[in-house]
Write an enzyme that holds these catalytic residues in place. Structure first.
Site, PDB file in Angstrom:
ATOM      1  CG  HIS A  70      -0.360   0.048   2.535  1.00  0.00           C
ATOM      2  ND1 HIS A  70       0.093   1.217   3.113  1.00  0.00           N
ATOM      3  CD2 HIS A  70      -0.137  -0.927   3.453  1.00  0.00           C
ATOM      4  CE1 HIS A  70       0.570   0.965   4.320  1.00  0.00           C
ATOM      5  NE2 HIS A  70       0.445  -0.329   4.552  1.00  0.00           N
ATOM      6  CG  ASP A  72      -2.651   4.248   2.634  1.00  0.00           C
ATOM      7  OD1 ASP A  72      -2.284   3.176   2.129  1.00  0.00           O
ATOM      8  OD2 ASP A  72      -3.516   4.314   3.540  1.00  0.00           O
ATOM      9  CG  ASP A 102       2.829   0.426   7.793  1.00  0.00           C
ATOM     10  OD1 ASP A 102       2.531  -0.334   6.865  1.00  0.00           O
ATOM     11  OD2 ASP A 102       1.998   0.910   8.586  1.00  0.00           O
ATOM     12  CD  GLU A 134      -3.125  -1.331   5.203  1.00  0.00           C
ATOM     13  OE1 GLU A 134      -3.206  -2.342   5.925  1.00  0.00           O
ATOM     14  OE2 GLU A 134      -2.613  -0.259   5.614  1.00  0.00           O
ATOM     15  CD  GLU A 135      -1.431   2.434   7.452  1.00  0.00           C
ATOM     16  OE1 GLU A 135      -2.140   1.996   8.382  1.00  0.00           O
ATOM     17  OE2 GLU A 135      -0.226   2.149   7.327  1.00  0.00           O
ATOM     18  CD  GLU A 162       1.130  -3.829   6.030  1.00  0.00           C
ATOM     19  OE1 GLU A 162       1.969  -3.159   6.663  1.00  0.00           O
ATOM     20  OE2 GLU A 162       0.042  -3.356   5.646  1.00  0.00           O
ATOM     21  CG  HIS A 356       1.037   3.120  12.482  1.00  0.00           C
ATOM     22  ND1 HIS A 356      -0.309   2.816  12.636  1.00  0.00           N
ATOM     23  CD2 HIS A 356       1.369   2.641  11.264  1.00  0.00           C
ATOM     24  CE1 HIS A 356      -0.742   2.173  11.562  1.00  0.00           C
ATOM     25  NE2 HIS A 356       0.266   2.056  10.718  1.00  0.00           N
TER      26      HIS A 356
END
Length: 387
Positions: A70, A72, A102, A134-135, A162, A356
């Site tokens: 992903h 984003d 990520d 995705e997030e 991931e 994150h």
């Protein structure tokens, strides 16, 4: 400087926070692949502000491997970064920047492998799948999968990159995010019994949600492959009320269910809705018939559980050099690929311990190890897999 590190620097430079467009990054990847005469399909959202990208290297008329990531990233707002988040920085063998772990590190390694993949030549195809949003609920990949589902030849395996420190992951929980709106009736707090206190009734529903969560911890419902080994329920956001001397007319709360793959998270929402209908609404209506409780789905994605004896498991063990299969607590797009008949595993560089967070990083060693994994994959596809 390795090619994967060079590409990672470019990818990190695009602010693809989920609230922003990812089109600049997608255009960069499209132009990069065009240098090698690799055509891309772009699948846009309704507003044409974001797009998925799908590209095929090698013969498209037979099953192959999907390398999925992903584009984003999560926001950096309010986080105490010591380096610029959208500029790659290196220190002590670590590459810092939002999305390095990520999961732009994986995407960079995949793109860096393109020249070698094309030169192999491949007996089976490699598909590159990049998605958006995705997030915020695995939203973008769904339109890409709708396209793939219509095709006569399905891939043998999808590897979602991931961050797992390149350990093979065969399972994760599914997720359901819900919103509950409680509409009561306002009045002066001195006459509180004449109103319908939306906050208090919402609190009652939240308490019931907690009790439902407790029942899901029963030992006979456990799956020891997961941590925690049971389906979890939690309320994460709540808002309501205008002033202390006004009985609040409205209250809203959001809750989520992180469900074991064998457990349908909708069952939790249905149990709460039935409780609201049978035990809460009648008392609200007794005071004001216009009172109401409504539920709406915010997002959902299925869990993933791939059989350790499957061809997909054997392949990822071969590529990453380990058959010590595990599960992860976070969700991925893997369950959605699996749902349309594409066996899926999760394996990528870096650790979600850094994802994150401020000063997110992936180590140079992990990036190099991912490059090596993709070279092993290339060799397997050059000679053809034994099916």
């Amino acid at each position: 400087m390795s090619k994967s590190r060079e590409l990672l620097a470019a990818l990190v430079g695009f602010d693809t926070t989920s609230r922003e467009s990812n089109l600049q990054l997608i255009a960069f990847v499209r132009d990069y692949l065009a240098q090698f005469d690799v055509p891309c399909e772009l699948i846009y959202n309704a507003e044409r502000s974001k797009a998925n990208l799908f590209a095929t290297l090698g013969p498209a008329d037979r099953p192959g491997i999907v390398l999925s990531g992903h584009t984003d990233v999560v926001p950096v707002d309010g986080q105490p970064w010591s380096v610029p988040p959208f500029e790659l920085s290196e220190h002590d063998g670590k590459l810092y920047g939002r999305g390095t772990a990520d999961m732009k590190g994986y995407i960079a390694c995949v793109l860096a492998a393109v020249p070698d993949l094309l030169a192999a030549p491949l007996q089976m195809p490699v598909h590159i799948a990049l998605s958006y949003d995705e997030e915020v609920g695995c939203l973008g990949v769904r339109s890409l999968l709708a396209e793939l589902e219509q095709r006569p030849v399905k891939p043998l395996l999808c590897i979602i990159g991931e961050p797992t420190e390149l350990k093979p992951v065969l399972g994760h929980k599914g997720k359901l995010a819900m919103r509950c709106d409680v509409h009561g009736a306002a009045c002066h707090s001195a006459y509180a019994p004449q109103g319908v206190n939306a906050i208090e009734y919402a609190a009652e529903l939240i308490g019931e949600l907690g009790r439902i969560g407790t029942t899901l911890r029963a030992v006979d419902l456990h799956d020891p492959r997961f941590d925690p080994p049971f389906t979890t329920v939690q309320t994460g956001v709540i808002s309501g009320g205008k002033a202390l001397n006004i009985v609040p007319a409205d209250c809203r709360f959001d809750f989520e269910v992180r469900a074991l793959p064998a457990h349908d998270p909708l069952e939790v929402a249905q149990r709460l809705q039935q409780y609201a209908k049978d035990h809460v609404l009648p008392r609200m209506h007794a005071v004001n018939p216009d009172s109401d409780i409504s539920f709406s789905e915010l997002s959902a994605y299925p869990g993933l559980v791939t059989d350790e004896r499957s061809q997909a498991a054997r392949l990822i063990a071969q590529f990453c050099g380990s058959d010590e299969f595990t599960t992860v607590a976070f969700g991925t797009e893997g369950g959605l690929f699996d749902a349309i008949g594409i066996p899926t595993v999760v394996c990528g560089p870096g650790s979600m311990d850094q994802g994150h967070k401020p000063d997110e990083f992936v180590s140079v060693a992990q990036l190099e190890a991912c490059d090596a994994m993709l070279l092993r994959l290339m060799e397997a596809l050059r000679t053809g897999l034994h099916q």
